[in-house]
Structure formats: structure tokens, C-alpha cells
Scaffold this motif. Structure first.
Motif, short mmCIF file in Angstrom:
data_model
loop_
_atom_site.label_atom_id
_atom_site.label_comp_id
_atom_site.label_asym_id
_atom_site.label_seq_id
_atom_site.Cartn_x
_atom_site.Cartn_y
_atom_site.Cartn_z
N CYS A 27 4.07 11.73 -38.83
CA CYS A 27 3.06 11.20 -39.74
C CYS A 27 3.73 10.31 -40.79
O CYS A 27 4.80 10.65 -41.31
CB CYS A 27 2.28 12.32 -40.42
SG CYS A 27 0.81 11.70 -41.30
N ASN A 28 3.09 9.19 -41.10
CA ASN A 28 3.62 8.24 -42.06
C ASN A 28 2.98 8.35 -43.43
O ASN A 28 3.24 7.53 -44.31
CB ASN A 28 3.47 6.81 -41.52
CG ASN A 28 2.05 6.51 -41.09
OD1 ASN A 28 1.21 7.40 -41.05
ND2 ASN A 28 1.78 5.26 -40.75
N TYR A 29 2.10 9.36 -43.62
CA TYR A 29 1.49 9.60 -44.92
C TYR A 29 2.06 10.88 -45.52
O TYR A 29 2.74 11.66 -44.84
CB TYR A 29 -0.03 9.68 -44.80
CG TYR A 29 -0.72 8.33 -44.79
CD1 TYR A 29 0.00 7.15 -44.65
CD2 TYR A 29 -2.10 8.23 -44.90
CE1 TYR A 29 -0.63 5.91 -44.63
CE2 TYR A 29 -2.74 7.00 -44.89
CZ TYR A 29 -1.99 5.84 -44.76
OH TYR A 29 -2.61 4.62 -44.75
N ARG A 30 1.75 11.12 -46.79
CA ARG A 30 2.25 12.28 -47.52
C ARG A 30 1.08 12.97 -48.21
O ARG A 30 1.03 13.10 -49.43
CB ARG A 30 3.32 11.86 -48.53
CG ARG A 30 4.55 11.16 -47.91
CD ARG A 30 5.32 12.13 -47.04
NE ARG A 30 6.51 11.53 -46.44
CZ ARG A 30 6.59 11.07 -45.21
NH1 ARG A 30 5.51 11.08 -44.43
NH2 ARG A 30 7.72 10.59 -44.73
N CYS A 31 0.13 13.40 -47.42
CA CYS A 31 -1.13 13.93 -47.93
C CYS A 31 -0.96 15.22 -48.74
O CYS A 31 -0.13 16.06 -48.40
CB CYS A 31 -2.09 14.17 -46.77
SG CYS A 31 -2.46 12.69 -45.82
N LYS A 32 -1.79 15.35 -49.77
CA LYS A 32 -1.73 16.53 -50.62
C LYS A 32 -2.39 17.74 -49.96
O LYS A 32 -2.10 18.87 -50.32
CB LYS A 32 -2.40 16.24 -51.97
CG LYS A 32 -1.67 15.19 -52.78
CD LYS A 32 -2.30 15.02 -54.15
CE LYS A 32 -1.53 13.99 -54.98
NZ LYS A 32 -0.12 14.37 -55.19
N THR A 33 -3.29 17.50 -49.00
CA THR A 33 -4.02 18.61 -48.37
C THR A 33 -3.36 19.12 -47.10
O THR A 33 -3.81 20.10 -46.51
CB THR A 33 -5.45 18.17 -48.02
OG1 THR A 33 -5.39 17.01 -47.19
CG2 THR A 33 -6.24 17.85 -49.29
N CYS A 34 -2.30 18.43 -46.65
CA CYS A 34 -1.71 18.73 -45.36
C CYS A 34 -0.20 18.49 -45.39
O CYS A 34 0.26 17.50 -45.97
CB CYS A 34 -2.36 17.85 -44.29
SG CYS A 34 -1.55 17.84 -42.69
N ASN A 35 0.55 19.38 -44.76
CA ASN A 35 2.01 19.25 -44.76
C ASN A 35 2.59 19.00 -43.37
O ASN A 35 3.78 19.22 -43.14
CB ASN A 35 2.65 20.51 -45.35
CG ASN A 35 2.36 20.66 -46.83
OD1 ASN A 35 2.41 19.68 -47.57
ND2 ASN A 35 2.02 21.87 -47.26
N ILE A 36 1.77 18.54 -42.44
CA ILE A 36 2.26 18.23 -41.10
C ILE A 36 3.42 17.24 -41.19
O ILE A 36 4.38 17.32 -40.41
CB ILE A 36 1.13 17.67 -40.21
CG1 ILE A 36 0.17 18.80 -39.82
CG2 ILE A 36 1.69 17.02 -38.95
CD1 ILE A 36 -1.00 18.35 -38.99
#
Length: 351
Positions: A27-36
Motif C-alpha cells: 500500500c502506498n498510503y498511510r491511513c489512520k484507520t488501517c495499518n495494512i
């Protein structure tokens, strides 16, 4: 009509119908709701264990009875062979009727190119849809997703796919708005701002989901849920303007109406996980769903056959005992197939 026959068959014989398929944890994002996104930073060697295109083809050939394939990640379009995986499914799964893909929208050109390739391949009525993440107005969405231009990328991806929609009979694109504590109370203003865009985007261009804890998202120690009272008000307000013309609209409305019952009370929803639906991670491990960390088998070691895995002792034990101990959830991944394959439980909501 063919779709209805397939659904009725799955209801009667209680066979696997929907597969939630995570094709990569990259994954190329750093989402606050998910740590994949942390998975391969912490264990980069795991990426080499992902199923290959040839293995997915073997899987599709061994499970021709699937009617719904739901593709997710990580970010699935980071796999450069994603279009080939989707085409392999269309080519080899005889009863496939629905394919949906969730994307963070970060790769507009690649998403458009991949979907164009897939749509040109389709030779039978198969409904294909893409859900593009959008969790708020520009500053909020960028903050939640951890990338400064995430909002602009999502809008560009949506617009590119909407143009494809004009040319394809069985294709749709929606924004997927995930309610969490980070955007609590912001749904209405998000939609209103987009309504002023030249695209005339409205409530019917959105589907709503809810942030939750799961081993899949690797966020079991996180608090991601929206304020309950605010969330219920938002859902109720959204439903007032949500259409109910098409069958999918009615299912989506049913999901949201029952979310009010679930989050606002003590309702324990029925479940078809581990029976008519399942989750498969990028390494071929099969789970009942994205919520219960209870592996049922592995595609590579079980001949790629879901029929074999879902009939083994561990799966039988899950359906007989373990499922009853589940804390329950109302995630769209599991709730939509429950509504479809247990329709008598939701008649009033579907009307």
C-alpha cells in the motif's frame, strides 16, 4: 434472470458465493484507520509469498461456481497484473456475475487503463464496479490517508472511470466513504461540496462503510470508530436522499438501515461467513471473513479448492460452534452477502 437463479441456488444449497480476495498487502498510503501498509515495512520478505497470476488462474478454474468476486488490498492496482487477474476470473469462473474492486484512487491512469482492458474483454453480462476512497473534504481526506494529494487523485480516478461508465453497459463507479472518528459529522458537507463541482456528484455516487477493528486491518489496538450518536444521525440524514430504484440501491439502503439497528441497539445480525462467503489473503490463506482470525485452510496446500476447504473439519467446527462466539460486525464485506443470501431476514428493509 440468470443472476436470480444463481442466488436462489446458493440460498438453497448454501454454497460458496462471494469471495473477498486481497491480492496484495502493498500500500502506498498511510491511513489512520488501517495499518495494512505496515505489513511489508515490518516483514518485506512476505511480499514474495503472494499468489502469482498462474496460481490465481488455477484457483478460478477450481472454483467455477463463485458468483461474486470482491477484490481488495492493500492497494490492488499496485499489482501490475491486476487486469490479468480480473480477466482470468472472467474467463474461467463460469457463474461469475459480479466483480468489484476497492481502490484508494492513487493511480488514476493505471486504474483507467486496467478497467478499460477488463471491460473490453467481457463477453457475458457481468456487473463490474469500482469503489474509490473518499473520506471527507480535501484537507480531511488527505490527513486521514496520510498523503497530501490523495483527494485530487481520488477525484481524478472517479472522473476517468465515470467516462468509462458512459461506454460500458455493466459498469459502475462509486465513492466509498468510510465513517470513522477522524471524519465524524463531515459526510453532508463532503457531498455538498462535490455537488458544486462540474460533475454534479450526489448521494447516489456514494456508498457508506464504517471503520472497524480487524486482524486484517492490523488495527486491533486502535480506536477508529466514529462517535455513535453522530454516526447514526449522519446515516439517517443520508438515507433521506439515497435512491432505491435499482436492486443494488435497495441492498445498500438495507445495509444502512440495519446499521442504525446494529450500532444503535443490541441487534445480533445473521451471518453467512465461512459458508456462502469467505476471505482469502494474498498468500492463499482462507478465513471465514475479514473479522475472525480463524484460518480454515490454504489454497496452495488444499488444491485451490474452496469446496474442499469449506467442507473440512475446521470449517464445520467454525459453523457449528465458533461462529456463535463471534462478537459480530456489520461491515459491508460481510453484511452485503448476508442481506442477499438471507433475504427473508431483511424483507422490510429491501422493500
Amino acid at each position: 434472470m440468470v443472476v436470480f437463479k444463481d442466488v436462489i441456488s446458493k440460498i438453497i444449497f448454501r454454497e460458496i458465493a462471494k469471495v473477498n480476495l486481497s491480492v496484495t498487502y502493498t500500500c502506498n498510503y498511510r491511513c489512520k484507520t488501517c495499518n495494512i501498509w505496515r505489513k511489508y515495512l515490518q516483514n518485506p520478505e512476505l511480499k514474495n509469498q503472494e499468489l502469482t497470476l498462474s496460481e490465481y488462474t488455477e484457483f478460478f478454474k477450481a472454483n467455477r461456481e463463485i458468483i461474486w468476486l470482491s477484490i481488495t488490498g492493500g492497494e490492488p492496482f499496485l499489482r501490475r497484473d491486476l487486469a490479468d487477474i480480473m480477466i482470468s476470473a472472467l474467463e474461467n469462473v463460469d457463474r461469475l456475475r459480479v466483480v468489484n474492486v476497492a481502490t484508494n484512487g492513487s493511480l488514476p491512469e493505471r486504474v483507467e487503463r486496467s478497467l478499460s482492458e477488463v471491460l473490453h474483454f467481457i463477453k457475458k453480462p457481468v456487473y463490474v464496479s469500482v469503489e474509490v476512497s473518499l473520506d471527507g473534504k480535501e484537507p480531511v481526506h488527505n490527513w486521514i490517508r496520510g498523503v497530501k494529494d490523495a483527494y485530487k487523485k481520488s477525484l481524478e480516478t472517479f472522473r476517468r472511470l465515470r467516462r468509462l461508465k458512459e461506454e460500458a453497459e455493466f459498469f459502475d463507479v462509486k465513492f466509498e466513504y468510510t465513517m470513522s472518528k477522524y471524519n465524524s459529522g463531515m459526510l453532508k458537507e463532503t457531498i455538498e461540496e462535490l455537488a458544486n463541482e462540474e460533475d454534479s456528484i450526489g448521494p447516489d455516487d456514494f456508498i457508506i462503510t464504517f471503520a472497524h477493528k480487524s486482524f486484517f486491518y492490523d488495527n486491533l489496538k486502535s480506536d477508529v470508530s466514529s462517535d455513535k450518536e453522530t454516526m447514526l444521525k449522519e446515516v439517517s440524514s443520508f438515507l433521506k436522499n439515497y435512491p432505491k430504484k435499482r436492486l443494488f440501491d435497495r441492498i445498500a439502503r438495507s445495509y444502512l438501515k440495519m446499521s442504525i439497528k446494529y450500532f444503535g441497539g443490541n441487534w445480533r445480525p445473521p451471518c453467512v461467513a465461512g459458508e456462502q462467503s469467505c476471505f482469502i489473503n494474498p498468500y492463499g490463506d482462507v478465513y471465514p471473513c475479514i473479522t475472525m482470525n480463524y484460518p480454515l485452510g490454504n489454497l496452495r496446500s488444499d488444491g485451490f479448492s474452496l469446496r474442499k476447504i469449506l467442507s473440512n473439519k475446521k470449517s464445520q467446527e467454525f459453523r457449528r460452534k465458533i461462529r456463535k462466539t463471534c462478537m459480530t460486525c456489520w461491515t459491508s464485506c460481510e453484511a452485503y452477502p448476508t442481506i442477499i443470501f438471507k433475504p427473508t431476514k431483511f424483507l422490510m428493509e429491501l422493500i
